[in-house]
Design a protein around this motif. Structure first.
Motif, short mmCIF file in Angstrom:
data_model
loop_
_atom_site.label_atom_id
_atom_site.label_comp_id
_atom_site.label_asym_id
_atom_site.label_seq_id
_atom_site.Cartn_x
_atom_site.Cartn_y
_atom_site.Cartn_z
N LEU A 156 13.91 87.02 6.81
CA LEU A 156 12.66 86.50 6.39
C LEU A 156 12.01 87.46 5.66
CD1 LEU A 156 11.66 85.00 9.91
CD2 LEU A 156 12.28 83.72 7.92
N SER A 157 10.92 86.99 4.72
CA SER A 157 10.25 87.94 3.94
C SER A 157 9.04 88.14 4.65
CB SER A 157 9.65 87.20 2.70
OG SER A 157 8.88 86.19 3.05
N VAL A 158 8.21 89.40 4.33
CA VAL A 158 7.27 89.87 5.22
C VAL A 158 6.29 88.66 5.27
CG1 VAL A 158 5.22 91.29 5.09
CG2 VAL A 158 7.40 92.15 4.30
N LYS A 159 6.07 87.79 3.96
CA LYS A 159 5.14 86.47 4.26
C LYS A 159 5.55 85.56 5.07
CE LYS A 159 3.22 83.14 0.99
NZ LYS A 159 3.15 82.60 -0.37
N GLN A 160 6.93 85.20 5.19
CA GLN A 160 7.31 84.42 6.24
C GLN A 160 7.26 84.97 7.55
OE1 GLN A 160 11.25 84.41 4.39
NE2 GLN A 160 10.98 81.97 3.70
N VAL A 161 7.35 86.10 7.86
CA VAL A 161 7.20 86.72 9.22
C VAL A 161 5.71 86.41 9.59
CG1 VAL A 161 7.25 88.95 10.57
CG2 VAL A 161 9.02 88.48 9.17
N GLY A 162 4.72 86.85 8.66
CA GLY A 162 3.29 86.63 8.79
C GLY A 162 2.99 85.15 9.05
N LEU A 163 3.43 84.47 8.41
CA LEU A 163 3.26 82.98 8.69
C LEU A 163 3.49 82.23 9.81
CD1 LEU A 163 3.88 81.41 5.01
CD2 LEU A 163 1.54 81.68 6.30
N PHE A 164 4.89 82.90 10.46
CA PHE A 164 5.55 82.50 11.62
C PHE A 164 4.56 83.03 12.94
CE2 PHE A 164 9.62 81.21 9.93
CZ PHE A 164 9.86 80.26 10.92
N GLU A 165 3.87 84.49 12.45
CA GLU A 165 3.05 84.93 13.75
C GLU A 165 2.11 84.43 13.59
OE1 GLU A 165 3.78 87.25 15.81
OE2 GLU A 165 5.97 86.69 15.06
N LEU A 166 1.32 83.94 12.49
CA LEU A 166 0.03 82.88 12.72
C LEU A 166 0.26 81.62 13.44
CD1 LEU A 166 -2.73 82.63 11.42
CD2 LEU A 166 -1.63 81.34 9.56
N VAL A 167 1.40 81.14 13.26
CA VAL A 167 1.63 79.65 13.99
C VAL A 167 2.13 80.18 15.56
CG1 VAL A 167 3.51 77.87 14.47
CG2 VAL A 167 2.73 78.77 11.98
N ILE A 168 2.73 81.37 15.66
CA ILE A 168 3.01 81.55 17.26
C ILE A 168 1.79 81.99 17.71
CG2 ILE A 168 4.28 82.96 18.63
CD1 ILE A 168 5.85 80.72 17.63
N SER A 169 0.93 82.66 17.18
CA SER A 169 -0.18 83.02 17.78
C SER A 169 -1.47 81.98 18.18
CB SER A 169 -1.01 84.00 16.94
OG SER A 169 -0.29 85.26 16.72
N LEU A 170 -1.29 81.14 17.21
CA LEU A 170 -2.32 79.81 17.17
C LEU A 170 -1.74 78.98 18.40
CD1 LEU A 170 -4.59 78.21 16.51
CD2 LEU A 170 -3.00 77.20 14.85
N LEU A 171 -0.31 78.94 18.59
CA LEU A 171 0.22 78.12 19.51
C LEU A 171 0.03 78.70 21.05
CD1 LEU A 171 1.96 75.54 20.35
CD2 LEU A 171 3.98 77.26 19.91
N PHE A 172 0.14 79.86 20.88
CA PHE A 172 -0.10 80.71 22.40
C PHE A 172 -1.44 80.53 22.75
CE2 PHE A 172 -2.03 84.78 24.26
CZ PHE A 172 -1.00 84.44 25.46
#
Length: 180
Positions: A156-172
């Motif tokens: 994953l690119s840095v941007k993709q990792v960041g977007l996944f983190e945004l989704v996972i954080s919101l879900l949490f």
């Protein structure tokens, strides 16, 4: 005057001005601010060493965030009870896992210690809540566990990792709101 000192003074003054009404409303929050100061010194130390991405610095930032959460709970309720500790604990556990995961896929991707620490940490987090029969809380940490186990295998690119983190954080966050 160096630029970072100038802006530090500006932000400090602005923070003090905006803190006055809060301190007038509930002066006891000063204790939370005092608890944060040693951790801010840790952040300053790593800033001066130009090593802001150090693991200890990350943990100091997470603890500052936890204390701020405690302060906001106390500010609105005026109560220092068991719940105040949970306000600090649940997000801190999540963000410690996030820190280990991000280091394992970006900052320290060639260091297997971070990958295994991330795996172990996420699994233990879920298992501890299951052990205490807090199944809904365990479920809150499952998306992060899946992410920690699955995504390091995907490039994953840095941007993709960041977007996944945004989704996972919101879900949490949403799951935690519905759980507690």
């Amino acid at each position: 005057m160096p630029m970072n000192i100038k802006w530090s003074i500006i932000y400090c003054c602005a923070s003090l001005i905006f803190a006055i009404p809060a301190l007038c409303y509930n002066w006891q929050i000063i204790y939370f601010i005092l608890a944060m100061l040693p951790l801010v010194l840790v952040n300053i130390f790593y800033f001066k060493k130009k090593n802001e991405r150090a693991l200890l610095n990350d943990f100091a930032g997470i603890i500052i965030f936890a204390i701020a959460g405690m302060a906001s709970y106390y500010f609105s309720s005026g109560i220092f009870d068991e719940t105040i500790w949970l306000v600090a604990l649940y997000p801190s556990l999540f963000f410690i896992g996030t820190t280990l995961y991000v280091k394992s896929v970006l900052r320290e991707r060639k260091n297997p210690v971070y990958l295994w620490a991330s795996y172990f940490y996420h699994i233990i987090c879920v298992l501890i809540f299951i052990f205490y029969q807090e199944y809904w809380l365990a479920l809150c940490y499952v998306p992060a566990l899946i992410r920690a186990l699955w995504l390091p295998r995907v490039k994953l690119s840095v941007k993709q990792v960041g977007l996944f983190e945004l989704v996972i954080s919101l879900l949490f966050f949403v799951m935690l709101l519905f759980t507690i």
